[in-house]
Each structure stands twice: as C-alpha cells, then as structure tokens.
Motif scaffolding. Structure first.
Motif, short mmCIF file in Angstrom:
data_model
loop_
_atom_site.label_atom_id
_atom_site.label_comp_id
_atom_site.label_asym_id
_atom_site.label_seq_id
_atom_site.Cartn_x
_atom_site.Cartn_y
_atom_site.Cartn_z
N CYS A 1 -6.55 -7.10 14.61
CA CYS A 1 -7.33 -7.23 15.85
C CYS A 1 -7.48 -5.90 16.56
O CYS A 1 -8.56 -5.59 17.08
N ALA A 2 -6.40 -5.11 16.61
CA ALA A 2 -6.50 -3.80 17.27
C ALA A 2 -7.50 -2.90 16.57
O ALA A 2 -8.28 -2.18 17.22
N THR A 3 -7.52 -2.95 15.25
CA THR A 3 -8.45 -2.13 14.48
C THR A 3 -9.89 -2.56 14.72
O THR A 3 -10.81 -1.73 14.80
N ALA A 4 -10.10 -3.86 14.87
CA ALA A 4 -11.44 -4.38 15.11
C ALA A 4 -11.85 -4.29 16.57
O ALA A 4 -12.99 -4.60 16.92
N GLY A 5 -10.92 -3.88 17.45
CA GLY A 5 -11.22 -3.81 18.87
C GLY A 5 -11.34 -5.16 19.52
O GLY A 5 -12.07 -5.34 20.50
N VAL A 6 -10.61 -6.14 18.98
CA VAL A 6 -10.66 -7.52 19.47
C VAL A 6 -9.35 -7.84 20.18
O VAL A 6 -8.28 -7.62 19.63
N PRO A 7 -9.41 -8.37 21.40
CA PRO A 7 -8.17 -8.66 22.13
C PRO A 7 -7.38 -9.83 21.53
O PRO A 7 -7.97 -10.85 21.15
N LEU A 8 -6.09 -9.65 21.42
CA LEU A 8 -5.17 -10.69 20.97
C LEU A 8 -3.85 -10.48 21.69
O LEU A 8 -3.31 -9.36 21.68
N VAL B 1 2.39 13.12 1.57
CA VAL B 1 1.47 12.15 0.99
C VAL B 1 0.37 11.90 2.01
O VAL B 1 0.63 11.83 3.22
N GLY B 2 -0.85 11.79 1.54
CA GLY B 2 -1.96 11.40 2.40
C GLY B 2 -2.59 10.12 1.88
O GLY B 2 -2.82 9.99 0.67
N VAL B 3 -2.84 9.17 2.77
CA VAL B 3 -3.42 7.89 2.38
C VAL B 3 -4.57 7.56 3.29
O VAL B 3 -4.47 7.67 4.52
N SER B 4 -5.69 7.17 2.70
CA SER B 4 -6.86 6.77 3.49
C SER B 4 -7.48 5.53 2.88
O SER B 4 -7.24 5.20 1.72
N GLY B 5 -8.28 4.86 3.68
CA GLY B 5 -8.96 3.67 3.19
C GLY B 5 -9.18 2.65 4.28
O GLY B 5 -8.56 2.71 5.35
N SER B 6 -10.05 1.71 4.02
CA SER B 6 -10.31 0.64 4.97
C SER B 6 -9.07 -0.24 5.12
O SER B 6 -8.16 -0.21 4.28
N LEU B 7 -9.01 -1.01 6.19
CA LEU B 7 -7.81 -1.78 6.49
C LEU B 7 -7.49 -2.79 5.40
O LEU B 7 -6.35 -2.86 4.91
N GLY B 8 -8.48 -3.59 5.00
CA GLY B 8 -8.22 -4.60 3.98
C GLY B 8 -7.74 -4.00 2.68
O GLY B 8 -6.82 -4.52 2.03
N ALA B 9 -8.33 -2.86 2.30
CA ALA B 9 -7.92 -2.19 1.07
C ALA B 9 -6.50 -1.65 1.18
O ALA B 9 -5.69 -1.76 0.24
N GLN B 10 -6.16 -1.09 2.34
CA GLN B 10 -4.82 -0.52 2.50
C GLN B 10 -3.73 -1.59 2.59
O GLN B 10 -2.60 -1.35 2.16
N LEU B 11 -4.05 -2.73 3.14
CA LEU B 11 -3.06 -3.80 3.17
C LEU B 11 -2.60 -4.12 1.75
O LEU B 11 -1.41 -4.21 1.46
N LEU B 12 -3.56 -4.27 0.84
CA LEU B 12 -3.22 -4.59 -0.54
C LEU B 12 -2.60 -3.39 -1.25
O LEU B 12 -1.65 -3.53 -2.04
N LEU B 13 -3.10 -2.20 -0.97
CA LEU B 13 -2.55 -0.98 -1.57
C LEU B 13 -1.07 -0.83 -1.26
O LEU B 13 -0.25 -0.60 -2.17
N TRP B 14 -0.70 -0.95 0.00
CA TRP B 14 0.70 -0.74 0.39
C TRP B 14 1.60 -1.84 -0.12
O TRP B 14 2.77 -1.60 -0.45
#
Length: 547
Positions: free
Chosen positions: A104-111, A327-340
């Motif tokens: 939600c924070a990444t999307a700028g949506v309040p929760l 180490v440097g890591v980049s990527g969209s949120l959904g991709a990084q969730l699965l990556l990590w």
C-alpha cells in the motif's frame, strides 16, 4: 564485478559478494536448485527440513494461483465503497501485516496497520473514523493472541456504535483454522489463504492481497509483475537473479552475517521492513543465519568485516555497485517479492538450515503465555530506579555498580563482542513514539557496530527469531512503558497492558536463558522516562564499547 538483469529484476555484486556468487553459482545450477524449487521439491534443505518444507512451497506459483482472488477482492471493495466505507484497518502480525504495509505504501494508498498490543496505539486506531472503517482480521493460524484481541476490541466498538460487526469485518485465515470456523459461524465474510504457504512467504496470497486490494491497490498488476519473472527465477541458468542474490547473501566466507538493507532510491516504500522478517525469521537459527539491519538511506559508518551492504535501487536501475562487499537489487515490487523469497530459500540451502520454521518465535510466545497465566509479567523487582525509569538486568551479572540509566546503558554496550550487534526493542506506540527509532542512527555512530530497532510486539514475528536462534553476538536494550490508559479485551481476563507486559517479559526471559545480556528500561512516566532514555543514548561515549 558480477551482474545480471532479467525482465524486471536486476542484481549486481562486487567484492566478497561477487566472490560468493562465483563460489556457489555453478553448483546451484548443476544441482538444478532453481527448477527443483519451483517444482516444489521439499528435499532441497536436507532430511530435517523435509516435513516442514513439504507443506510450505506453494508460494513459488502464487503469481498464477492467486488470480481468482482479484475478482473476489474487487467485489468486496465495490460493496464496501458503495456504503461509504473507505478506511481500511488491518489487524495482523508479522507476515500478515508487513507485506500489505509495503504494497500500500508503494502504491500511495492509505492503510492503517494495527500490529500491536500497546493499549494507546490500539485505542487511537479504534477512535479513528470508526463510522467509515472496514477491518481486515488476518491470522494464518487463527489463534494469534494479538490479532484475536484486536478483533474482539473492534467488535465491541462496532456494537457500542450501533454497527453490526459482520458488515464491517473481513477475515483472512487458513482453511480449517479455529478462526475460520468461528468467523463463518458468526456470519463474517471469510477469505481463505493457501495453507501451503508460510506467513513470511505469503505476500502474494490472500494475506497480502485482500487488505491491499480493499484499500485500493491494483493487485492484479502486482501479480503480473511477479509472473513476469517466475520463469526467469525458475531457470537453471547462471543469469538467474535469485541464485545470484541467494549466493551473495548466504555464501560469503567467512560469513558476512549482518545484511545492511540500504534505501538507495527504491520506489518500494518500506521494503526493508518486509525483507527484514523474511531474512531473519527464515535464517536465524541453529546458531547461524543472517541479521538484516534496516538502515534507511545510509549506513552509520564504514563497511565492517562482518557486513554485507545491499542497496535497494530504483526499479529500472542496472547500475553496477562497487565496494568490498556490496549488492545492488532493483525491480518492481511484485517481482522483488518473489525474487527475495527465492533468494532466501537459496541462502537457507547454503547455510544448512531449514528456512521455513521459526522455533524461537514459538519459545517466546510460550514464555509470554506462562507469565500472563501466572500474573507475574514484569513483577520482578528492578535493580534500581533512576527518575522515571526502572532498570532491570537479565542474562548474567554484567550490570556492575551502575546506579543510573546512563551507567546501565554503558554497561550493556560494554558486553558487545568483537562481531556483536545491539538490538533496541521498544514496546511503545510506534506511531506516537516514532521519533524513538532515530536512536538506531546515533547508537550506530557511537558504538560503530550494527544496531537494529524493532517495535514490540511487531519484531517478535521478525528479528525476534534471530535474537535467540542466530549467532550469539547480540546485546539487547528493551524499553517498555506504562500506557496512558489500559484497554480491556472483551471476553478475556487480561487487559492489553497485561498482555504486552507479558510479551516483553517473556521475550527478555528467553533471550536471557540463552545467556545473552538484556537491559530492561521501564518508563514509569512515559514522557519523562522517554526523555531520560533519549538523553542517555545521546550521552553514551564510544569508549564504553567493548573491544
């Protein structure tokens, strides 16, 4: 220099991290670790881990298997918004709250994330826009005491306001859990999560998607991002980012077990907090593991010989990192969730541990229940009282002749071993007392060692596992307080004040039983005591640290 980029994720490494990749990558590829992982091969972590891993690997396919949730969540949201309900509160702990918070924070949506048993914080949430509130109650086991208490309090608040709780509360839990049956019988809307996924790997299950989607996040796009890299992460190939990241995390020699998570421009807001639980709870056991240290935009000092610096880069960055262990890591949120998640499974293999259990989280829960049942939470006499602070020392006879908070803090950091770390554990209101977290930076600069900061009881479901199960290198500063006003839990004999005191006491007790020093500072007057503690931190001198 080592680097790879595929689809929407990229990993670069240098120094000891690149050496670790070179040392382990070929074997991981030859062993077909990636394809076996995504085929849900539960034998990858040895015989001792097989029973647990056999029921914890469905997360590898969630980018596809969670698709039916998209329509279900949209239907619930449409119904709620049509009734003017637009304030979403999430009651959950650990894996049930950390992923939605980042999403939600990444999307700028309040929760509003209510992951505490601190009475003042819970009351503030209850008092905020109750007439427009939707509550998501998330508990995998269906028996999490914090979440059950929050649910009971919200139920009572709705009833007192003349509102039917069944029209406002959505329950997310595993099928067949105690909460599942109870909630259905009471008439609540229930969404079941995949029971073959552990809590810290559940970001793309109902636990991550339901509260995020109800709050207004495009969860289908999140799944699209993860699906775009699924096949890449499952490939037995030298370019596989998960194999490389996992090797860098778990394969350095000697092990650089302090993993500093640095915000280097990532758009994934608060990602380090989510990764902290994933890494610490998955690896911190059997006397080894990786301690994640969330440091914000920059570390407190120079690279230490037991540190690995991981820079969280902007989504589309492929910039190479430089340094002795970087180490440097980049990527969209959904991709990084699965990556990590996949990289943590790789690291677990290299560390020789089971990345899917959390035995020391359970030990702290048992100790808290024993204190709560016995009514003895925090009943031990303080070593001394200084102003508005009661001082207690556990885990050995190390306090010496200390008679002030300043002297006690100096005595604690004096116990730091050569490769030690200081953990600050604050059982306070993490919203109202947010400024306290800044002590991590000042302490880190003073003692020149890694300093972690955790809000209790939130961190118990995260770094709390590493504190007891990881390398015996830590010293622990626990800060507790007397709430401005306690809060009863309907249907229970304890109050939230009783419960959080038991959680703090139980956690300190278990850490001390492992022979690790714990300094407990209890604020008898919240404001004055907090001022004293902040002053003691500011007065600490570098020479107080053990060599």
């Amino acid at each position: 220099m080592n680097d790879t980029s595929s689809s929407s994720v990229a990993v670069t490494a240098s120094g000891a991290a690149a050496d670790a990749i070179d040392a382990h990558l070929s074997a991981l590829v030859e062993q077909k670790f990636a394809s076996r992982l995504f085929d849900q091969d539960h034998t990858l972590w040895g015989p001792a881990a097989e029973e647990e891993s056999a029921k914890r690997l469905s997360w590898v396919s969630l980018a596809r298997s969670s698709r039916p949730l998209v329509g279900e969540i949209a239907a619930i949201r449409d119904e709620m918004t049509s009734r003017g309900l637009d304030h979403v509160v999430l009651c959950g702990m650990g894996g049930s709250s950390l992923a939605p918070e980042v999403i939600c924070a990444t999307a700028g949506v309040p929760l509003t994330v209510l992951d505490s048993s601190q009475p003042d914080m819970v009351r503030a949430a209850i008092d905020d826009r109750l007439d427009k509130t939707i509550v998501v109650v998330s508990s995998k086991s269906g028996s999490t005491v914090e979440t059950d208490s929050q649910r009971r309090i919200y139920e009572q608040a709705f009833k007192d306001a003349g509102i039917d709780p069944t029209e406002r509360i959505v329950v997310v839990t595993d099928p067949g859990s105690p909460l599942d049956g109870e909630a259905r019988q009471a008439g609540y809307r229930v969404v079941n999560a995949d029971p073959q996924v552990g809590g810290r790997y559940s970001a793309l299950t109902a636990f991550g998607l339901v509260p995020s989607g109800l709050a207004g996040v495009d969860v289908e796009a999140l799944l699209d991002q993860a699906e775009a890299v699924t096949d890449v992460l499952a490939a037995d190939d030298d370019a596989n980012p998960a194999l490389r990241l996992g090797a860098a995390l778990g394969g350095t020699s000697p092990l650089r077990n302090k993993v500093l998570l640095i915000d280097a421009g990532t758009a994934n807001v608060g990602f380090g907090d989510w990764a902290e639980q994933l890494i610490a709870e998955s690896t911190g056991k059997d006397g080894t593991g990786l301690l994640p240290v969330v440091v914000g935009s920059s570390p407190a000092g120079e690279l230490l010989d037991d540190e690995l610096w991981v820079s969280l880069l902007p989504d589309d960055s492929e910039d190479a990192v430089a340094g002795d262990a970087a180490v440097g890591v980049s990527g969209s949120l959904g991709a990084q969730l699965l990556l990590w998640e996949a990289a943590t499974a790789v690291a677990g293999r290299l560390l020789g541990i089971n990345p899917f259990d959390q035995p020391d989280v359970e030990s702290a829960k048992k100790a808290a229940r024993a204190l709560l049942d016995g009514g003895a939470a925090g009943a031990d006499a303080p070593a001394f009282t200084d102003g508005a602070v009661e001082v207690r020392a556990l885990g050995g006879d190390w306090l010496g002749g200390a008679k002030t908070v300043d002297e006690a803090l100096a005595a604690l950091v004096g116990q730091l071993p050569e490769h030690g770390y200081l953990a600050v554990m604050a059982y306070l209101d993490r919203i109202a007392d947010a400024a306290l977290a800044d002590v991590r930076v000042s302490l880190g600069k003073t003692i020149n060692r890694p300093v972690t900061f955790g809000w209790g009881p939130r961190f118990l479901h995260s770094t709390g596992q590493y504190h007891k199960g990881g390398a015996p290198e830590g010293v622990y500063l626990q800060i507790t307080t007397t709430a401005h006003e306690d809060l009863a839990v309907p249907g229970r004999e304890f109050t939230l004040g009783d419960f959080i005191a038991a959680q703090a006491g139980g956690d300190a007790q278990v850490i001390a039983e492992h022979g690790r020093p714990v300094l407990r500072l209890h604020l008898t007057d919240h404001d004055d005591g907090l001022t004293q503690v902040m002053q003691a931190v500011g007065d600490l001198k570098s020479e107080d640290t053990a060599s």
